[in-house]
Motif scaffolding. Structure first.
Motif, PDB file in Angstrom:
ATOM      1  N   ARG A 165      -6.745  -5.654   5.018  1.00  0.00           N
ATOM      2  CA  ARG A 165      -8.041  -6.017   5.607  1.00  0.00           C
ATOM      3  C   ARG A 165      -9.136  -5.110   5.053  1.00  0.00           C
ATOM      4  N   GLU A 166      -8.872  -3.836   4.977  1.00  0.00           N
ATOM      5  CA  GLU A 166      -9.812  -2.887   4.377  1.00  0.00           C
ATOM      6  C   GLU A 166      -9.211  -2.438   3.061  1.00  0.00           C
ATOM      7  N   VAL A 167      -9.511  -3.159   1.985  1.00  0.00           N
ATOM      8  CA  VAL A 167      -8.976  -2.792   0.682  1.00  0.00           C
ATOM      9  C   VAL A 167      -9.503  -1.402   0.349  1.00  0.00           C
ATOM     10  N   LYS A 168      -8.571  -0.468   0.190  1.00  0.00           N
ATOM     11  CA  LYS A 168      -8.942   0.925  -0.051  1.00  0.00           C
ATOM     12  C   LYS A 168      -9.819   1.074  -1.285  1.00  0.00           C
ATOM     13  N   GLY A 169      -9.596   0.217  -2.263  1.00  0.00           N
ATOM     14  CA  GLY A 169     -10.328   0.344  -3.509  1.00  0.00           C
ATOM     15  C   GLY A 169     -11.381  -0.727  -3.709  1.00  0.00           C
ATOM     16  N   GLN A 170     -11.884  -1.321  -2.639  1.00  0.00           N
ATOM     17  CA  GLN A 170     -12.882  -2.392  -2.768  1.00  0.00           C
ATOM     18  C   GLN A 170     -14.048  -1.940  -3.654  1.00  0.00           C
ATOM     19  N   ARG A 171     -14.436  -0.688  -3.528  1.00  0.00           N
ATOM     20  CA  ARG A 171     -15.546  -0.179  -4.346  1.00  0.00           C
ATOM     21  C   ARG A 171     -15.197  -0.208  -5.834  1.00  0.00           C
ATOM     22  N   ARG A 172     -13.913  -0.195  -6.154  1.00  0.00           N
ATOM     23  CA  ARG A 172     -13.482  -0.223  -7.547  1.00  0.00           C
ATOM     24  C   ARG A 172     -13.743  -1.586  -8.191  1.00  0.00           C
ATOM     25  N   LEU A 173     -14.015  -2.583  -7.383  1.00  0.00           N
ATOM     26  CA  LEU A 173     -14.221  -3.935  -7.910  1.00  0.00           C
ATOM     27  C   LEU A 173     -15.679  -4.169  -8.320  1.00  0.00           C
ATOM     28  N   ASP A 174     -16.498  -3.165  -8.284  1.00  0.00           N
ATOM     29  CA  ASP A 174     -17.899  -3.240  -8.720  1.00  0.00           C
ATOM     30  C   ASP A 174     -18.642  -4.414  -8.094  1.00  0.00           C
ATOM     31  N   GLY A 175     -18.412  -4.630  -6.815  1.00  0.00           N
ATOM     32  CA  GLY A 175     -19.140  -5.677  -6.106  1.00  0.00           C
ATOM     33  C   GLY A 175     -18.618  -7.086  -6.326  1.00  0.00           C
ATOM     34  N   LYS A 176     -17.558  -7.236  -7.069  1.00  0.00           N
ATOM     35  CA  LYS A 176     -16.981  -8.573  -7.281  1.00  0.00           C
ATOM     36  C   LYS A 176     -16.359  -9.065  -5.980  1.00  0.00           C
ATOM     37  N   PRO A 177     -16.553 -10.329  -5.637  1.00  0.00           N
ATOM     38  CA  PRO A 177     -15.930 -10.868  -4.425  1.00  0.00           C
ATOM     39  C   PRO A 177     -14.408 -10.857  -4.542  1.00  0.00           C
ATOM     40  N   LEU A 178     -13.766 -10.674  -3.407  1.00  0.00           N
ATOM     41  CA  LEU A 178     -12.314 -10.648  -3.323  1.00  0.00           C
ATOM     42  C   LEU A 178     -11.891 -11.646  -2.257  1.00  0.00           C
ATOM     43  N   TYR A 179     -11.028 -12.595  -2.629  1.00  0.00           N
ATOM     44  CA  TYR A 179     -10.551 -13.633  -1.719  1.00  0.00           C
ATOM     45  C   TYR A 179      -9.057 -13.424  -1.498  1.00  0.00           C
ATOM     46  N   ILE A 180      -8.658 -13.289  -0.234  1.00  0.00           N
ATOM     47  CA  ILE A 180      -7.273 -12.979   0.127  1.00  0.00           C
ATOM     48  C   ILE A 180      -6.777 -14.035   1.111  1.00  0.00           C
ATOM     49  N   LEU A 181      -5.537 -14.493   0.901  1.00  0.00           N
ATOM     50  CA  LEU A 181      -4.977 -15.489   1.815  1.00  0.00           C
ATOM     51  C   LEU A 181      -4.445 -14.875   3.100  1.00  0.00           C
ATOM     52  N   VAL A 182      -3.586 -13.855   2.995  1.00  0.00           N
ATOM     53  CA  VAL A 182      -2.955 -13.292   4.194  1.00  0.00           C
ATOM     54  C   VAL A 182      -2.903 -11.768   4.125  1.00  0.00           C
ATOM     55  N   GLU A 183      -2.742 -11.151   5.293  1.00  0.00           N
ATOM     56  CA  GLU A 183      -2.571  -9.706   5.380  1.00  0.00           C
ATOM     57  C   GLU A 183      -1.094  -9.351   5.221  1.00  0.00           C
ATOM     58  N   PRO A 184      -0.807  -8.104   4.805  1.00  0.00           N
ATOM     59  CA  PRO A 184       0.601  -7.693   4.699  1.00  0.00           C
ATOM     60  C   PRO A 184       1.294  -7.743   6.049  1.00  0.00           C
ATOM     61  N   ARG A 185       2.538  -8.143   6.016  1.00  0.00           N
ATOM     62  CA  ARG A 185       3.341  -8.139   7.244  1.00  0.00           C
ATOM     63  C   ARG A 185       4.074  -6.806   7.331  1.00  0.00           C
ATOM     64  N   GLN A 186       4.327  -6.382   8.541  1.00  0.00           N
ATOM     65  CA  GLN A 186       5.137  -5.187   8.785  1.00  0.00           C
ATOM     66  C   GLN A 186       6.554  -5.646   9.095  1.00  0.00           C
ATOM     67  N   LEU A 187       7.492  -4.749   8.975  1.00  0.00           N
ATOM     68  CA  LEU A 187       8.894  -5.099   9.195  1.00  0.00           C
ATOM     69  C   LEU A 187       9.120  -5.660  10.592  1.00  0.00           C
ATOM     70  N   ASP A 188       8.454  -5.109  11.613  1.00  0.00           N
ATOM     71  CA  ASP A 188       8.672  -5.587  12.979  1.00  0.00           C
ATOM     72  C   ASP A 188       8.165  -7.016  13.181  1.00  0.00           C
ATOM     73  N   GLU A 189       7.286  -7.502  12.297  1.00  0.00           N
ATOM     74  CA  GLU A 189       6.802  -8.877  12.388  1.00  0.00           C
ATOM     75  C   GLU A 189       7.802  -9.882  11.835  1.00  0.00           C
ATOM     76  N   CYS A 190       8.810  -9.382  11.177  1.00  0.00           N
ATOM     77  CA  CYS A 190       9.784 -10.264  10.516  1.00  0.00           C
ATOM     78  C   CYS A 190      10.912 -10.693  11.443  1.00  0.00           C
ATOM     79  N   PHE A 191      10.953 -10.115  12.624  1.00  0.00           N
ATOM     80  CA  PHE A 191      12.064 -10.424  13.536  1.00  0.00           C
ATOM     81  C   PHE A 191      11.579 -11.107  14.783  1.00  0.00           C
TER      82      PHE A 191
END
Length: 191
Positions: A165-191
């Motif tokens: 959700r908060e891409v640590k390196g968003q500033r590295r993209l020089d203002g280019k838009p970033l489109y993401i489908l889903v957030e990372p899942r954690q192991l506890d979400e898999c069960f």
């Protein structure tokens, strides 16, 4: 920007995509919760839905280049490129491409790496989309942007299947838009 915040809120395809991604704890090193998209590729519906969502977004945006980052960007990029009438340009690890190439080094969450692109792959003024499976620090996408822009392409957007959700390196993209489908899942979400 997340797909759910861009008109796809409540779209069941996003939940199916998220659930099709396997979480592998402590890979490739302790503390990393690896988001394994190979299980998504094995799920015909989730794989198709992933490509379809990207195609729907980029059709009509006059993109002439879809640049896929080795290796998992290669799994989505060609299908998207074919569907929107663009060419596919592979961005590869060192010494994998014949002919004259340009290189761009970058930092990863757990090391360093380098991408290369053939110098004749894009032309000045072409509109490019960068595709990869996951964004964490933004280093890989930043290197991809650097390669394309050095050859005169205009990077319209970067797109990833999974992203923080908060891409640590968003500033590295020089203002280019970033489109993401889903957030990372954690192991506890898999069960």
């Amino acid at each position: 920007m997340f797909a759910a915040e861009n008109g796809l809120k409540g779209d069941p395809r996003l939940q199916g995509i998220s659930q099709a991604i396997r979480v592998v704890p402590h890979f490739p090193k302790p503390g990393i919760m690896f988001q394994d998209i190979t299980t998504l590729l094995l799920d015909h519906k989730a794989f198709k839905d992933t490509v379809d969502i990207f195609v729907d977004r980029y059709r009509g945006m006059n993109i002439s280049v879809v640049a896929g980052v080795e290796a998992r960007g290669f799994m989505f990029g060609p299908s998207i490129a074919l569907s929107i009438g663009a060419k596919f340009v592979p961005l590869r690890k060192p010494r994998k491409l014949p002919g004259e190439v340009i290189s761009e080094a970058y930092d990863l969450e757990y090391g360093t790496d380098c991408l290369e692109m053939q110098i004749d792959a894009v032309k000045t003024g072409e509109r490019a989309l960068v595709i990869d499976d996951l964004v964490a620090t933004g280093g890989t996408l930043s290197a991809a942007i650097g390669l394309l822009e050095r050859m005169g392409a205009e990077v319209v957007e970067c797109a990833c299947v999974v992203g923080l959700r908060e891409v640590k390196g968003q500033r590295r993209l020089d203002g280019k838009p970033l489109y993401i489908l889903v957030e990372p899942r954690q192991l506890d979400e898999c069960f």
